[in-house]
Design a protein around this motif. Structure first.
Motif, PDB file in Angstrom:
ATOM      1  N   UNK A   1       0.834  -1.207   0.000  1.00  0.00           N
ATOM      2  CA  UNK A   1       0.000   0.000   0.000  1.00  0.00           C
ATOM      3  C   UNK A   1       0.870   1.259   0.000  1.00  0.00           C
ATOM      4  N   UNK A   2       1.934   1.244   0.791  1.00  0.00           N
ATOM      5  CA  UNK A   2       2.848   2.402   0.821  1.00  0.00           C
ATOM      6  C   UNK A   2       3.521   2.565  -0.530  1.00  0.00           C
ATOM      7  N   UNK A   3       3.957   1.458  -1.125  1.00  0.00           N
ATOM      8  CA  UNK A   3       4.588   1.517  -2.446  1.00  0.00           C
ATOM      9  C   UNK A   3       3.638   2.102  -3.481  1.00  0.00           C
ATOM     10  N   UNK A   4       2.372   1.656  -3.446  1.00  0.00           N
ATOM     11  CA  UNK A   4       1.386   2.154  -4.402  1.00  0.00           C
ATOM     12  C   UNK A   4       1.149   3.650  -4.227  1.00  0.00           C
ATOM     13  N   UNK A   5       1.086   4.112  -2.978  1.00  0.00           N
ATOM     14  CA  UNK A   5       0.889   5.542  -2.727  1.00  0.00           C
ATOM     15  C   UNK A   5       2.083   6.350  -3.223  1.00  0.00           C
ATOM     16  N   UNK A   6       3.292   5.844  -3.007  1.00  0.00           N
ATOM     17  CA  UNK A   6       4.489   6.543  -3.482  1.00  0.00           C
ATOM     18  C   UNK A   6       4.526   6.601  -5.011  1.00  0.00           C
ATOM     19  N   UNK A   7       4.150   5.513  -5.665  1.00  0.00           N
ATOM     20  CA  UNK A   7       4.120   5.521  -7.126  1.00  0.00           C
ATOM     21  C   UNK A   7       3.068   6.487  -7.658  1.00  0.00           C
ATOM     22  N   UNK A   8       1.911   6.542  -7.013  1.00  0.00           N
ATOM     23  CA  UNK A   8       0.875   7.497  -7.423  1.00  0.00           C
ATOM     24  C   UNK A   8       1.363   8.934  -7.260  1.00  0.00           C
TER      25      UNK A   8
END
Length: 108
Positions: free
Chosen positions: A91-98
């Motif tokens: 989830x953190x990775x996805x937020x950073x990519x967004x």
């Protein structure tokens, strides 16, 4: 309370330049650098913790499969910890990519 801005018109440009020259800009840059370093260090620590939980869960699965332990409670706890940590990390990775994609699409 009214603000008297007439004093701003009386300031000479030399005084403004002197104040701007002595402004502590390096403290802001150092603060930004330190906060990024601490953020990056925390992210790496979280990834290491996630890897540790995944390794512990795999070890518990191997012990249970080989018959070295019959304690399914420890196995289920290890699996749940690993699952939760992995979901959090993803989830953190996805937020950073967004956030990265949004920054890259900004018009300058």
């Amino acid at each position: 309370m009214a603000l008297d801005i007439t004093a701003l018109y009386n300031v000479s440009s030399g005084a403004v330049k002197e104040v701007a020259k002595n402004a502590p800009t390096t403290k802001i840059d150092t603060y930004t650098d330190k906060s990024f370093n601490s953020l990056l260090g925390t992210a790496i620590d979280n990834i290491n913790t996630t890897n540790s939980y995944l390794s512990d869960a795999e070890n518990e699965e191997i012990k249970w499969a080989l018959g070295e332990t019959e304690n399914t409670h420890d196995l289920s706890i290890a699996l749940q910890k690993a699952s939760t940590a992995l979901q959090y990390t993803v989830a953190i990775r996805d937020k950073l990519l967004d956030a990265y994609k949004e920054i890259m699409q900004m018009q300058i």
